[in-house]
Design a protein around this motif. Structure first.
Motif, PDB file in Angstrom:
ATOM      1  N   LYS A 139       0.844  -1.190   0.000  1.00 32.74           N
ATOM      2  CA  LYS A 139       0.000   0.000   0.000  1.00 32.74           C
ATOM      3  C   LYS A 139       0.880   1.242   0.000  1.00 32.74           C
ATOM      4  CE  LYS A 139      -0.880   0.956   4.912  1.00 32.74           C
ATOM      5  NZ  LYS A 139      -1.927   1.174   5.926  1.00 32.74           N
ATOM      6  N   ARG A 140       0.342   2.314  -0.554  1.00 27.37           N
ATOM      7  CA  ARG A 140       1.080   3.580  -0.601  1.00 27.37           C
ATOM      8  C   ARG A 140       0.083   4.721  -0.740  1.00 27.37           C
ATOM      9  NH1 ARG A 140       2.892   5.156  -6.517  1.00 27.37           N
ATOM     10  NH2 ARG A 140       1.261   4.117  -7.743  1.00 27.37           N
ATOM     11  N   SER A 141       0.520   5.906  -0.318  1.00 29.55           N
ATOM     12  CA  SER A 141      -0.278   7.111  -0.491  1.00 29.55           C
ATOM     13  C   SER A 141      -0.010   7.665  -1.885  1.00 29.55           C
ATOM     14  CB  SER A 141       0.091   8.147   0.562  1.00 29.55           C
ATOM     15  OG  SER A 141      -0.604   9.358   0.342  1.00 29.55           O
TER      16      SER A 141
ATOM     17  N   GLU B  63      -8.635   7.391   4.972  1.00 31.51           N
ATOM     18  CA  GLU B  63      -8.422   6.323   5.958  1.00 31.51           C
ATOM     19  C   GLU B  63      -9.724   5.658   6.398  1.00 31.51           C
ATOM     20  OE1 GLU B  63      -6.189   7.894   9.235  1.00 31.51           O
ATOM     21  OE2 GLU B  63      -4.689   8.835   7.945  1.00 31.51           O
TER      22      GLU B  63
ATOM     23  N   ARG C 253      -2.229  10.254  -3.402  1.00 30.42           N
ATOM     24  CA  ARG C 253      -2.692  11.640  -3.390  1.00 30.42           C
ATOM     25  C   ARG C 253      -3.069  11.974  -1.962  1.00 30.42           C
ATOM     26  NH1 ARG C 253      -4.967  14.034  -8.145  1.00 30.42           N
ATOM     27  NH2 ARG C 253      -6.539  15.057  -6.847  1.00 30.42           N
ATOM     28  N   ASP C 254      -3.274  13.250  -1.681  1.00 30.11           N
ATOM     29  CA  ASP C 254      -3.794  13.610  -0.367  1.00 30.11           C
ATOM     30  C   ASP C 254      -5.098  12.869  -0.133  1.00 30.11           C
ATOM     31  OD1 ASP C 254      -1.693  15.323   0.000  1.00 30.11           O
ATOM     32  OD2 ASP C 254      -2.828  17.157  -0.462  1.00 30.11           O
ATOM     33  N   PHE C 255      -5.180  12.158   0.981  1.00 29.62           N
ATOM     34  CA  PHE C 255      -6.384  11.436   1.402  1.00 29.62           C
ATOM     35  C   PHE C 255      -6.711  10.228   0.541  1.00 29.62           C
ATOM     36  CE2 PHE C 255      -7.106  16.041   2.212  1.00 29.62           C
ATOM     37  CZ  PHE C 255      -6.859  16.014   3.575  1.00 29.62           C
ATOM     38  N   VAL C 256      -5.755   9.763  -0.283  1.00 29.06           N
ATOM     39  CA  VAL C 256      -5.986   8.576  -1.116  1.00 29.06           C
ATOM     40  C   VAL C 256      -4.870   7.566  -0.867  1.00 29.06           C
ATOM     41  CG1 VAL C 256      -6.320   7.658  -3.447  1.00 29.06           C
ATOM     42  CG2 VAL C 256      -7.072   9.996  -2.915  1.00 29.06           C
ATOM     43  N   THR C 257      -5.262   6.384  -0.377  1.00 30.37           N
ATOM     44  CA  THR C 257      -4.303   5.295  -0.168  1.00 30.37           C
ATOM     45  C   THR C 257      -4.596   4.174  -1.155  1.00 30.37           C
ATOM     46  OG1 THR C 257      -4.187   5.822   2.193  1.00 30.37           O
ATOM     47  CG2 THR C 257      -3.329   3.676   1.501  1.00 30.37           C
ATOM     48  N   GLU C 258      -3.560   3.742  -1.860  1.00 29.40           N
ATOM     49  CA  GLU C 258      -3.688   2.673  -2.850  1.00 29.40           C
ATOM     50  C   GLU C 258      -3.320   1.338  -2.204  1.00 29.40           C
ATOM     51  OE1 GLU C 258      -2.051   2.739  -7.181  1.00 29.40           O
ATOM     52  OE2 GLU C 258      -0.522   1.773  -5.917  1.00 29.40           O
ATOM     53  N   TYR C 259      -4.199   0.358  -2.330  1.00 30.07           N
ATOM     54  CA  TYR C 259      -3.975  -1.000  -1.829  1.00 30.07           C
ATOM     55  C   TYR C 259      -3.847  -1.935  -3.029  1.00 30.07           C
ATOM     56  CZ  TYR C 259      -5.435   0.642   2.793  1.00 30.07           C
ATOM     57  OH  TYR C 259      -5.519   1.308   4.002  1.00 30.07           O
TER      58      TYR C 259
ATOM     59  N   TYR D 162      -8.642   1.743  -3.895  1.00 23.37           N
ATOM     60  CA  TYR D 162      -8.276   3.027  -3.301  1.00 23.37           C
ATOM     61  C   TYR D 162      -9.224   3.373  -2.152  1.00 23.37           C
ATOM     62  CZ  TYR D 162      -5.464   3.219  -7.475  1.00 23.37           C
ATOM     63  OH  TYR D 162      -4.551   2.908  -8.451  1.00 23.37           O
TER      64      TYR D 162
END
Length: 422
Positions: free
Chosen positions: A316-318, A339, A320-326, A335
């Motif tokens: 997982k990684r960030s 959180e 964009r602001d407020f978007v975490t990619e799984y 996405y």
């Protein structure tokens, strides 16, 4: 200017910007302004300690100023770790001398420390958003229960918790379910949540909704608002419901209604808005297509099973602001926004001020009613009297320059009689 003696905020230097934004919001809060003018004269809260646990936004700031105008001894803390607007918190402390404990991104330990400090204020009244303060009073801070005259609750989620407490006969003081007032849930939940949730999704992702499939899980007032706004922007909307009456209503409103397991494989965007736990559970998460975007518009971050999402994820990684990619084991990417927390307040600014004008007018009048009702209210969950609810509607229409009809004497008589028939 005298410094506020007691605060825990992130950046005091942001105060001038916060003041400007508070004043901007006030332009669209005419009902609360009228109540504030009334409170300045009547001082209903003189000497009354009020602990306020709400989202620390420009609109909440205007509620705080209204309560202060009425003589209240205030203490404010955040009701969500990611919803605090730090410039607003700074302005309340530096410009208006109101103690504030909240900062954007605070951890769980800090969040609960602030809640306990709000109770250390020894309030006679509590304003809650989600029920955390009331819950703490009945679990860890029972020594203060005798001091509390009553509380107000802002959210559907909080009212669910309170009604559970009432059912189990453990609620020790009266609580006004502000969320159940017509001028709150019919407008704040539907128009406020509908607009602000999509605003947050679009800010976070910069995605086009037209032609995409939006799955709305829950068709209460908030779900209705999200579904209608998504449809208005050209999305294909699927509604998931457990209540047959609401599911039928969604069908009659023109939406596809599917079980969540079927919708999981079809959606491009998902919005949970139920007030329940694990609405998107592991079995649903396993079926998501590549690129699915998940968001939550309910109060707590437990509507999406984030633990299960983590277990399905290799990386997982960030992004964009407020978007975490799984990234799943098979390469699919999913996405998660904000959180899994309340997306409209974490990734955007929350409801427009003109909607919160009615919600916070309800809060202000509910607090006054708790203190000055002709007869003390019994412990339990209560609704705001209809007369006050309609007062807020009248003031809002007046502020909007909208005229409406009233019943004639003949019509009043007819509605209150039984003799006349076919």
């Amino acid at each position: 200017m005298k410094e506020a003696y007691y605060a825990d905020i992130k950046e005091p230097s942001l105060a001038p910007r916060g003041r400007d934004r508070i004043e901007w919001a006030a332009r669209d809060m005419p009902v609360l302004r009228l109540i504030q003018d009334e409170f300045k004269q009547t001082k209903p809260f003189t000497g009354v300690r009020i602990s306020v646990c709400l989202h620390l936004t420009t609109e909440t700031a205007n509620l705080a100023l209204t309560l202060k105008a009425g003589g209240a001894d205030l203490f404010l803390c955040a009701s969500n770790p990611l919803s605090t607007q730090d410039d607003v918190a700074a302005a309340l402390v530096k410009e208006y001398e109101i103690p504030v404990f909240g900062m954007r991104g605070e951890d769980a330990h800090t969040y609960y420390r602030h809640l306990h400090l709000a109770l250390d204020h020894k309030p006679a009244l509590v304003m809650d958003d989600g029920g955390d303060l009331v819950s703490l009073l009945h679990t860890e801070r029972t020594e203060l229960l005798g001091r509390v005259l009553g509380a107000t609750e802002e959210t559907t989620t909080g009212v669910i918790r309170l009604k559970s407490m009432q059912q189990q006969e453990v609620l020790r003081f009266p609580v006004i379910a502000v969320n159940d007032a017509e001028t709150k849930h019919m407008f704040d939940n539907r128009y406020g949540t509908g607009q602000s949730t999509l605003d947050a999704i679009l800010r976070a992702t910069n995605s086009l909704l037209a032609g995409r499939t939006v799955v709305v899980l829950g068709y209460g007032w908030c779900g209705r608002g999200v579904a209608s706004r998504a449809q208005g922007m050209g999305a294909n909307v699927i509604v998931c419901e457990v209540d047959p009456t609401r599911a039928l209503e969604a069908v009659m409103d023109g939406y596809r209604v599917l079980p969540a397991m079927e919708a999981a494989a079809r959606g491009d965007f998902f919005v949970t808005v139920t007030g329940n736990v694990n609405v998107l559970d592991q079995r649903h998460l396993e079926r998501l297509k590549d690129g699915a975007i998940l968001s939550n518009a309910g109060h707590f971050n437990d509507e999406i099973n984030i633990v299960a999402l983590e277990q399905l994820t290799l990386q997982k990684r960030s992004v964009r602001d407020f978007v975490t990619e799984y990234t799943y084991a098979d390469g699919r990417k999913v996405y998660l926004l904000a959180e899994g927390r309340l997306v409209n307040l974490c990734a955007a600014e929350g409801h427009p001020a003109s909607v919160m004008d009615m919600s916070f007018a309800n809060q202000a009048l509910a607090a006054e009613y708790l203190l000055h009702a002709s007869e003390p209210l019994a412990p339990g969950v209560h609704t705001l009297p209809a007369s006050l609810d309609k007062k807020i509607a009248r003031l809002k229409l007046q502020a909007m320059g909208v005229a409406y009809d009233t019943l004639t004497v003949e019509q009043e008589h007819y509605l209150n009689s039984w003799e006349t028939g076919t």
